[in-house]
Design a protein around this motif. Sequence first.
Motif, PDB file in Angstrom:
ATOM      1  N   PRO A  31       0.810  -1.223   0.000  1.00  0.00           N
ATOM      2  CA  PRO A  31       0.000   0.000   0.000  1.00  0.00           C
ATOM      3  C   PRO A  31       0.841   1.270   0.000  1.00  0.00           C
ATOM      4  O   PRO A  31       0.347   2.320  -0.382  1.00  0.00           O
ATOM      5  CB  PRO A  31      -0.822  -0.126   1.286  1.00  0.00           C
ATOM      6  CG  PRO A  31      -0.043  -1.043   2.165  1.00  0.00           C
ATOM      7  CD  PRO A  31       0.756  -1.946   1.274  1.00  0.00           C
ATOM      8  N   GLU A  32       2.085   1.172   0.438  1.00  0.00           N
ATOM      9  CA  GLU A  32       2.889   2.397   0.553  1.00  0.00           C
ATOM     10  C   GLU A  32       4.273   2.187  -0.034  1.00  0.00           C
ATOM     11  O   GLU A  32       5.241   1.965   0.692  1.00  0.00           O
ATOM     12  CB  GLU A  32       2.996   2.811   2.033  1.00  0.00           C
ATOM     13  CG  GLU A  32       1.672   3.318   2.590  1.00  0.00           C
ATOM     14  CD  GLU A  32       1.721   3.517   4.090  1.00  0.00           C
ATOM     15  OE1 GLU A  32       2.829   3.611   4.641  1.00  0.00           O
ATOM     16  OE2 GLU A  32       0.645   3.572   4.696  1.00  0.00           O
ATOM     17  N   LEU A  33       4.374   2.239  -1.356  1.00  0.00           N
ATOM     18  CA  LEU A  33       5.678   2.113  -1.996  1.00  0.00           C
ATOM     19  C   LEU A  33       6.161   3.496  -2.425  1.00  0.00           C
ATOM     20  O   LEU A  33       5.364   4.406  -2.650  1.00  0.00           O
ATOM     21  CB  LEU A  33       5.595   1.211  -3.234  1.00  0.00           C
ATOM     22  CG  LEU A  33       5.067  -0.209  -3.041  1.00  0.00           C
ATOM     23  CD1 LEU A  33       5.236  -1.004  -4.328  1.00  0.00           C
ATOM     24  CD2 LEU A  33       5.763  -0.911  -1.891  1.00  0.00           C
ATOM     25  N   GLU A  34       7.458   3.598  -2.565  1.00  0.00           N
ATOM     26  CA  GLU A  34       8.037   4.849  -3.067  1.00  0.00           C
ATOM     27  C   GLU A  34       7.540   5.075  -4.495  1.00  0.00           C
ATOM     28  O   GLU A  34       7.567   4.163  -5.331  1.00  0.00           O
ATOM     29  CB  GLU A  34       9.566   4.727  -3.054  1.00  0.00           C
ATOM     30  CG  GLU A  34      10.269   6.023  -3.400  1.00  0.00           C
ATOM     31  CD  GLU A  34      11.717   5.785  -3.841  1.00  0.00           C
ATOM     32  OE1 GLU A  34      12.304   6.701  -4.428  1.00  0.00           O
ATOM     33  OE2 GLU A  34      12.236   4.684  -3.599  1.00  0.00           O
ATOM     34  N   ILE A  35       7.060   6.298  -4.755  1.00  0.00           N
ATOM     35  CA  ILE A  35       6.541   6.606  -6.086  1.00  0.00           C
ATOM     36  C   ILE A  35       7.719   6.974  -6.983  1.00  0.00           C
ATOM     37  O   ILE A  35       8.306   8.045  -6.851  1.00  0.00           O
ATOM     38  CB  ILE A  35       5.531   7.773  -6.028  1.00  0.00           C
ATOM     39  CG1 ILE A  35       4.399   7.461  -5.025  1.00  0.00           C
ATOM     40  CG2 ILE A  35       4.946   8.070  -7.411  1.00  0.00           C
ATOM     41  CD1 ILE A  35       3.524   6.283  -5.352  1.00  0.00           C
ATOM     42  N   ALA A  36       8.065   6.036  -7.871  1.00  0.00           N
ATOM     43  CA  ALA A  36       9.222   6.268  -8.749  1.00  0.00           C
ATOM     44  C   ALA A  36       9.036   5.451 -10.018  1.00  0.00           C
ATOM     45  O   ALA A  36       8.275   4.490 -10.045  1.00  0.00           O
ATOM     46  CB  ALA A  36      10.510   5.847  -8.041  1.00  0.00           C
ATOM     47  N   GLY A  37       9.763   5.860 -11.064  1.00  0.00           N
ATOM     48  CA  GLY A  37       9.672   5.144 -12.335  1.00  0.00           C
ATOM     49  C   GLY A  37       8.485   5.622 -13.149  1.00  0.00           C
ATOM     50  O   GLY A  37       7.886   6.667 -12.868  1.00  0.00           O
ATOM     51  N   GLU A  38       8.132   4.850 -14.156  1.00  0.00           N
ATOM     52  CA  GLU A  38       6.962   5.201 -14.973  1.00  0.00           C
ATOM     53  C   GLU A  38       5.700   4.833 -14.190  1.00  0.00           C
ATOM     54  O   GLU A  38       5.517   3.692 -13.785  1.00  0.00           O
ATOM     55  CB  GLU A  38       6.996   4.428 -16.292  1.00  0.00           C
ATOM     56  CG  GLU A  38       5.870   4.850 -17.231  1.00  0.00           C
ATOM     57  CD  GLU A  38       5.610   3.846 -18.352  1.00  0.00           C
ATOM     58  OE1 GLU A  38       6.498   3.020 -18.632  1.00  0.00           O
ATOM     59  OE2 GLU A  38       4.505   3.903 -18.916  1.00  0.00           O
ATOM     60  N   ILE A  39       4.839   5.819 -13.987  1.00  0.00           N
ATOM     61  CA  ILE A  39       3.637   5.589 -13.174  1.00  0.00           C
ATOM     62  C   ILE A  39       2.451   5.296 -14.096  1.00  0.00           C
ATOM     63  O   ILE A  39       2.194   6.039 -15.049  1.00  0.00           O
ATOM     64  CB  ILE A  39       3.293   6.853 -12.337  1.00  0.00           C
ATOM     65  CG1 ILE A  39       4.518   7.385 -11.591  1.00  0.00           C
ATOM     66  CG2 ILE A  39       2.129   6.571 -11.403  1.00  0.00           C
ATOM     67  CD1 ILE A  39       5.067   6.497 -10.539  1.00  0.00           C
ATOM     68  N   ILE A  40       1.750   4.224 -13.798  1.00  0.00           N
ATOM     69  CA  ILE A  40       0.492   3.953 -14.502  1.00  0.00           C
ATOM     70  C   ILE A  40      -0.605   3.930 -13.445  1.00  0.00           C
ATOM     71  O   ILE A  40      -0.605   3.067 -12.553  1.00  0.00           O
ATOM     72  CB  ILE A  40       0.554   2.617 -15.273  1.00  0.00           C
ATOM     73  CG1 ILE A  40       1.673   2.676 -16.324  1.00  0.00           C
ATOM     74  CG2 ILE A  40      -0.797   2.320 -15.940  1.00  0.00           C
ATOM     75  CD1 ILE A  40       1.863   1.396 -17.116  1.00  0.00           C
TER      76      ILE A  40
END
Length: 433
Positions: A31-40
């Motif tokens: 539920p709480e991952l670091e927001i990184a990379g290509e987001i979809i």
Amino acid sequence: MTEILLTNAELADGRLVHIRISGGLITEIGPELEIAGEIIDCTGLIAFPGFVDLHTHLREPGSENSETVLTGSRAAAKGGYTAVHAMANTNPVADTAAVVEQIHRLGIEAGYVEVQPIGAVTVALAGERMAELGLMNKSKANVTIFSDDGRCVSNSLLMQRALEYVKGFDGVIAQHAQDPQLTNNSQMNAGDLALRLGLTGWPEVAESSIIARDCLLAEQTGSKLHICHLSTASAVDVIRWAKGRGINVTAEVTPHHLLLTEDLLEGYNSIYKVNPPLRSAADVQALRLAVADGTIDIIATDHAPHPAENKECEFGQAAFGMVGLETAASVAYSTLVTTGLINHARFQQVMSEAPARISGMQNQGCELAPGTVANLTLFDPKVNYTVDLESESKSSNNPFLGLTLQGKVVHTFFRGIQTVRDSKVLNMGEVVA
Ligand SMILES: [Zn+2]
Ligand SMILES: [Zn+2]
């Protein structure tokens, strides 16, 4: 290597999570991952393990005017599949290691789904001599399921020997249950409508009697039996009885047998001509309930593309079969989940987990978890849409055209590579790796 983060997806158990994909694998779920990379953004979408079809006709080699491994693979990806099992009734028949390896290789070259060949039980599907089952199993294609689908292995001794043989490598015989003597020239479900239309009937017992025989043979040999495309309430009763006895049998139902009835044949429209035939509303209800109570294990498409000239002719001459890869999940969702008969967890079982288990596939259809191969389908459960002619399949013998269905595949990922985005199949040049 690009990292992809699917945000706010719902899992089949109802949890809301982010899913990180990297290097072809799911690397993190939570539920709480670091927001990184290509987001979809997957808000409102359900994440399932990629769907697995145990029963597809890809038509290559031999009938590339109907479908190819590439076009069928694209249709499968659009339908949310990451693996399909290609039936053996090609030309040449997939009855040797060389042919199954060819089909397997074509699948790898296409690159949209895992194409797992099914081997023929008998040479040239002739029902006379057993094919090289062991060699097909040991080949690079690693065939585990064998079927003469399109035809029934009606010779009891051959069926018994085939069951015994595959036991040596934990293989499965998948039976197209159709007694040939009881269905000579049969065109549609036997009953009042067939009489009125003047078409030769296809009795239920032609299906259920073969299933009963084969279940008893599987019990005697201790082998794994799978029954293709159940179409009748009596077939369901036989499977329920066999499972109650502890017989190692699994069963599939097609989307079209979960939705359509014989009444559609009223106008002699051959788009509705299929083997086994569309049955009564009572049969449809029995099949739906059998998926809900576990008697039927999986949904399998029996995707059977045919060119227009093989369908647009007199009913008696028209080919049997319907396409179904692109709409299967929507039909299954509309008939089973929307109706309240099953929940998302059971949907995941019948579309992904159980077919992968029956086939013995590694890295397919398992639960979504860190470390597993990133085969995923993102499914919108709320959207309603009307099926139109736009299709990846080479053939358009689609019985669902014009029908409104609930639930649609939005994105598909195969081994971490996006094959479908916003319900459109990506070309390999534009895929995100
Ligand atoms: Zn069949
Ligand atoms: Zn088939």
